[in-house]
Scaffold this motif. Structure first.
Motif, PDB file in Angstrom:
ATOM      1  N   ARG A  86       0.823  -1.222   0.000  1.00  0.00           N
ATOM      2  CA  ARG A  86       0.000   0.000   0.000  1.00  0.00           C
ATOM      3  C   ARG A  86       0.853   1.266   0.000  1.00  0.00           C
ATOM      4  O   ARG A  86       0.587   2.202  -0.750  1.00  0.00           O
ATOM      5  N   TYR A  87       1.891   1.328   0.843  1.00  0.00           N
ATOM      6  CA  TYR A  87       2.633   2.571   1.037  1.00  0.00           C
ATOM      7  C   TYR A  87       4.013   2.572   0.385  1.00  0.00           C
ATOM      8  O   TYR A  87       4.628   3.635   0.254  1.00  0.00           O
ATOM      9  N   GLY A  88       4.524   1.407   0.008  1.00  0.00           N
ATOM     10  CA  GLY A  88       5.851   1.338  -0.591  1.00  0.00           C
ATOM     11  C   GLY A  88       6.895   0.902   0.425  1.00  0.00           C
ATOM     12  O   GLY A  88       6.793   1.184   1.623  1.00  0.00           O
ATOM     13  N   GLU A  89       7.921   0.189  -0.063  1.00  0.00           N
ATOM     14  CA  GLU A  89       8.950  -0.367   0.814  1.00  0.00           C
ATOM     15  C   GLU A  89       9.647   0.710   1.646  1.00  0.00           C
ATOM     16  O   GLU A  89       9.916   0.518   2.825  1.00  0.00           O
ATOM     17  N   ASN A  90       9.948   1.853   1.033  1.00  0.00           N
ATOM     18  CA  ASN A  90      10.709   2.898   1.730  1.00  0.00           C
ATOM     19  C   ASN A  90       9.876   3.691   2.732  1.00  0.00           C
ATOM     20  O   ASN A  90      10.415   4.530   3.447  1.00  0.00           O
ATOM     21  N   HIS A  91       8.575   3.453   2.757  1.00  0.00           N
ATOM     22  CA  HIS A  91       7.700   4.221   3.645  1.00  0.00           C
ATOM     23  C   HIS A  91       7.197   3.384   4.820  1.00  0.00           C
ATOM     24  O   HIS A  91       6.322   3.842   5.560  1.00  0.00           O
ATOM     25  N   VAL A 147      -8.186   3.007   6.096  1.00  0.00           N
ATOM     26  CA  VAL A 147      -7.498   2.024   5.246  1.00  0.00           C
ATOM     27  C   VAL A 147      -6.694   1.042   6.099  1.00  0.00           C
ATOM     28  O   VAL A 147      -6.728  -0.180   5.866  1.00  0.00           O
ATOM     29  N   LEU A 148      -5.971   1.562   7.101  1.00  0.00           N
ATOM     30  CA  LEU A 148      -5.159   0.707   7.961  1.00  0.00           C
ATOM     31  C   LEU A 148      -6.030  -0.274   8.748  1.00  0.00           C
ATOM     32  O   LEU A 148      -5.664  -1.451   8.914  1.00  0.00           O
ATOM     33  N   THR A 149      -7.152   0.195   9.224  1.00  0.00           N
ATOM     34  CA  THR A 149      -8.065  -0.686   9.955  1.00  0.00           C
ATOM     35  C   THR A 149      -8.604  -1.781   9.038  1.00  0.00           C
ATOM     36  O   THR A 149      -8.760  -2.939   9.443  1.00  0.00           O
ATOM     37  N   ASN A 150      -8.886  -1.418   7.808  1.00  0.00           N
ATOM     38  CA  ASN A 150      -9.393  -2.383   6.838  1.00  0.00           C
ATOM     39  C   ASN A 150      -8.337  -3.444   6.502  1.00  0.00           C
ATOM     40  O   ASN A 150      -8.653  -4.629   6.338  1.00  0.00           O
ATOM     41  N   LEU A 151      -7.051  -3.023   6.411  1.00  0.00           N
ATOM     42  CA  LEU A 151      -5.974  -3.959   6.059  1.00  0.00           C
ATOM     43  C   LEU A 151      -5.539  -4.829   7.232  1.00  0.00           C
ATOM     44  O   LEU A 151      -5.203  -6.012   7.048  1.00  0.00           O
ATOM     45  N   LEU A 152      -5.569  -4.275   8.438  1.00  0.00           N
ATOM     46  CA  LEU A 152      -4.984  -4.973   9.595  1.00  0.00           C
ATOM     47  C   LEU A 152      -6.018  -5.461  10.592  1.00  0.00           C
ATOM     48  O   LEU A 152      -5.659  -6.172  11.535  1.00  0.00           O
ATOM     49  N   GLY A 153      -7.252  -5.073  10.431  1.00  0.00           N
ATOM     50  CA  GLY A 153      -8.270  -5.493  11.378  1.00  0.00           C
ATOM     51  C   GLY A 153      -8.434  -4.499  12.518  1.00  0.00           C
ATOM     52  O   GLY A 153      -7.788  -3.444  12.568  1.00  0.00           O
ATOM     53  N   ASP A 154      -9.285  -4.862  13.460  1.00  0.00           N
ATOM     54  CA  ASP A 154      -9.599  -3.949  14.566  1.00  0.00           C
ATOM     55  C   ASP A 154      -8.634  -4.066  15.743  1.00  0.00           C
ATOM     56  O   ASP A 154      -8.659  -3.230  16.655  1.00  0.00           O
ATOM     57  N   ASP A 155      -7.785  -5.098  15.748  1.00  0.00           N
ATOM     58  CA  ASP A 155      -6.877  -5.302  16.882  1.00  0.00           C
ATOM     59  C   ASP A 155      -5.597  -4.477  16.734  1.00  0.00           C
ATOM     60  O   ASP A 155      -4.484  -4.985  16.881  1.00  0.00           O
ATOM     61  N   ILE A 156      -5.779  -3.219  16.438  1.00  0.00           N
ATOM     62  CA  ILE A 156      -4.620  -2.329  16.306  1.00  0.00           C
ATOM     63  C   ILE A 156      -4.894  -1.010  17.017  1.00  0.00           C
ATOM     64  O   ILE A 156      -6.049  -0.642  17.246  1.00  0.00           O
ATOM     65  N   GLU A 157      -3.819  -0.326  17.339  1.00  0.00           N
ATOM     66  CA  GLU A 157      -3.889   1.045  17.853  1.00  0.00           C
ATOM     67  C   GLU A 157      -3.077   1.919  16.906  1.00  0.00           C
ATOM     68  O   GLU A 157      -1.926   1.613  16.588  1.00  0.00           O
ATOM     69  N   ILE A 158      -3.697   3.007  16.430  1.00  0.00           N
ATOM     70  CA  ILE A 158      -3.037   3.908  15.478  1.00  0.00           C
ATOM     71  C   ILE A 158      -2.707   5.214  16.167  1.00  0.00           C
ATOM     72  O   ILE A 158      -3.594   5.905  16.693  1.00  0.00           O
ATOM     73  N   ILE A 159      -1.419   5.546  16.176  1.00  0.00           N
ATOM     74  CA  ILE A 159      -0.965   6.819  16.761  1.00  0.00           C
ATOM     75  C   ILE A 159      -0.501   7.717  15.619  1.00  0.00           C
ATOM     76  O   ILE A 159       0.393   7.342  14.855  1.00  0.00           O
ATOM     77  N   THR A 160      -1.115   8.880  15.503  1.00  0.00           N
ATOM     78  CA  THR A 160      -0.742   9.833  14.455  1.00  0.00           C
ATOM     79  C   THR A 160      -0.027  11.025  15.092  1.00  0.00           C
ATOM     80  O   THR A 160       0.079  11.128  16.318  1.00  0.00           O
ATOM     81  N   LEU A 161       0.419  11.937  14.240  1.00  0.00           N
ATOM     82  CA  LEU A 161       1.071  13.136  14.760  1.00  0.00           C
ATOM     83  C   LEU A 161       0.087  14.041  15.499  1.00  0.00           C
ATOM     84  O   LEU A 161       0.496  14.924  16.249  1.00  0.00           O
TER      85      LEU A 161
END
Length: 620
Positions: A80-85, A256-270
């Motif tokens: 989705r985001y590229g190897e370098n990202h 998008v991240l929730t859709n790819l990884l499921g609900d068992d995640i925590e997302i921390i943004t800036l």
């Protein structure tokens, strides 16, 4: 004829040199404050954005609630985001004492291209160096480690292994994470999961705080674990200090991240990062305060400059009549005064640029007390500088031209006749016998002189009232920051600068208006000298009027200050006027009178050196 014209111009500059210098001082202080206070917000934003790109700060930190991501999940994110990202790792907390813990970050050092740290001390660690680690630099919360220090880590306890697994690691380098700028810890990243960012950093003592942070190579792990993903946006210019486009991007990508990884995640943004949010928020508050106060400073400056130039033209009525009689055009005569004003404006404005640079540098320096700032290029914001000086030049030039052309339209005979002095009238205090009858003659005379010339009194009243209001607004802001634990070091810095520049503006304004007043009343002062008045008595005669005007101006300054303080508090989102300490209210007249006293001491030589013969020979 041209030669004679320029001689009159030179004579005007020489004769009114003190007035010219006073106007330069007003412009220097005003332009210096406006350009200086308007620059730090952009400088800080630029430095943060450059730092964000240079250190490749992650836009998303995704944590697995199950402990680890599968290879399929990581592959989907890289696609989705590229190897370098995308980079991966894991973070663990080990309790080291009551309300204290050690955080461990396990990363691939050889591929550490996201959240690239700054090496403060020591050497670069490569991934295959046995048990060599980095330590986070110490601050007001983290104790820190020294180079070469050995630390024992119980990985068995940290990873909940069925067996004991302890290793000893050696600190080879001290680094600074690009995710944290605060010197008092980072509640969003450096504290246990789920803690909220406190409104007051002092409340952090109630949380479980980190004692230290170590960055370890993934090779020391007994089993490969990837529980954290660090992701950067492909377009690094999208951030733009939390632009609307960036906000929309973050919200979309979280889905998008929730859709790819499921609900068992925590997302921390800036947006969850206390350092980035607080430092940019402080910069915006400084800009908001600056935008309010720049209008006030500009208004006072225009008032003083226009008042001074109007009175200059009134003093030179006879000179204008002579030039008109000799055949000079009305435009040419008015241009003498426009030129006088422009010299003061450009010279004072030029000096104001350097004063603004000093104010900008000071504000950035003050930011360093609360934050471990990235490098900042101190420059004066050209938009604030040219806008302020441009408005003042344009308004002053147009006003002088209109007023000058109106005056020159009169006949030379009328211009040669000096305006008769204002008739003495009863002042409002005379309607209050209880007060008036208890005043001595000298105070009665002073009150009559102060209130006799309404325009002169109005100019002084407004100038002092606004200056006193600025002092009160600055003190109120300082009080809220220091004694109520609101705001930051940056807000404290701007509060101090406001008080200092408001005091300086008061001094320069009073000096300018009083200097003009003395010039207009030189015959009156000479008459007192002839009558045998001593120097102290003559100075007291002028000083009383200054102090009376200043006192009345301060009284009107309180409602002005309350309005300004209320507006400032609403702009920055904290503080109320009712919460300002009582002694701050009392400091306002003390500060204003202190600067006024300084002015009166500086004016004494001008008063006592009035030339009696020349003044008494003047035409009445």
């Amino acid at each position: 004829m041209v030669k004679t014209y320029f001689k009159t111009v030179q004579r005007m500059f020489r004769h009114h040199l003190i007035r010219l210098l006073s106007l330069m001082g007003v412009i220097l202080i005003s332009i210096g404050f406006i350009s200086g206070i308007g620059s730090p917000a952009d400088m800080i934003r630029d430095s943060i954005e450059i730092y964000y790109r240079n250190r490749n700060v992650s836009d998303f930190i995704v944590k697995s609630k199950t402990g680890s991501f599968t290879d399929e999940q990581i592959a989907a994110i890289r696609l989705r985001y590229g190897e370098n990202h995308v980079s991966s790792g894991i973070s663990l907390d080990i309790q080291t004492g009551e309300k204290r813990s050690l955080r461990l970050y396990f990363l691939d050092f050889d591929a550490w291209n996201i959240n690239v740290p700054e090496i403060v001390d020591g050497e670069k660690v490569i991934d295959d160096e046995e048990n060599c680690v980095y330590a986070e630099v110490s601050d007001n919360v983290l104790k820190g480690y020294s180079i070469g220090e050995t630390v024992e880590i119980d990985l068995g306890k940290a990873l909940n292994l069925p067996m004991e697994y302890k290793i000893a690691v050696t600190v080879k380098g001290i680094i600074k994470s690009p995710l944290t700028f605060g010197k008092d810890g980072e509640p969003s990243y450096n504290n246990p999961e789920g803690t909220e960012i406190p409104d007051n950093m002092a409340e952090m003592g109630k949380l479980d705080l980190l004692e230290n942070i170590l960055y370890c190579p993934t090779s020391v792990l007994p089993v490969p674990i990837k529980g954290d993903l660090y992701i950067t946006a492909e377009n690094r210019n999208l951030f733009d200090s939390f632009s609307e486009e960036y906000k929309a991007y973050v919200e979309d990508e979280k889905a998008v991240l929730t859709n790819l990884l499921g609900d068992d995640i925590e997302i921390i943004t800036l947006y969850d990062n206390y350092s980035f949010k607080s430092i940019l928020s402080s910069a915006d508050k400084v800009r908001g305060i600056g935008n309010i106060l720049m209008v006030i400073f500009m208004a006072v400056t225009l008032l003083v400059v226009l008042s001074s130039m109007m009175r200059l033209m009134e003093e030179e009525r006879a000179q204008i009549a002579c030039l008109k009689t000799l055949g000079y055009s009305s435009f040419g005569i008015v241009m003498r005064y426009i030129l006088f004003a422009l010299v003061a404006l450009f010279t004072g404005g030029g000096g104001g640029f350097f004063v603004g640079y000093g104010v900008s540098w000071m504000m950035c320096y003050v930011f360093g007390y609360g934050y471990d700032m990235p490098p900042i290029s101190v420059v004066v914001n050209p938009s604030y500088y040219f806008l302020s000086i441009g408005v003042i030049i344009a308004v002053t030039s147009v006003a002088i031209f209109i007023l000058g052309m109106r005056m020159i339209a009169d006949t030379p005979a009328n211009l040669l006749r000096p305006k008769p002095p204002k008739k003495g009238k009863r002042v409002f205090l005379e309607q209050i016998p209880f007060i008036w009858n208890r005043l001595s003659f000298k105070y009665k005379s002073s009150f009559r002189n102060v209130l006799r010339y309404k325009m002169r009194f109005f100019m002084m009243l407004v100038s002092v009232a606004v200056s006193a209001g600025l002092v009160f607004a600055g003190l109120s802001l300082l009080d809220m920051c220091l004694f109520d634990d609101f705001g930051s070091s940056a807000i404290i810095g701007i509060a101090v600068i406001v008080v200092v520049f408001a005091g300086l503006l008061t001094a320069v304004v009073i000096n300018t208006l009083t200097t003009i007043n003395i010039s207009e009343r030189s015959r009156e002062i000479a008459t007192l000298m002839v009558l045998g008045y001593l120097d102290n008595e003559i100075c007291g005669y002028i000083y009383r009027e200054i102090y009376i005007s200043t006192f009345i101006g301060i009284l009107f300054g309180y409602p002005v200050g309350i309005g300004l303080a209320t507006l400032v508090f609403k702009t920055i989102g904290f503080g109320i006027v009712n919460g300002v300490s009582w002694f701050m209210w009392l400091l306002v007249p003390i500060i204003v009178f202190a600067f006024t006293l300084l002015v009166t001491l500086m004016l004494r030589p001008k008063i006592v050196k009035v030339k009696m013969n020349e003044c008494l020979k003047a035409v009445e």
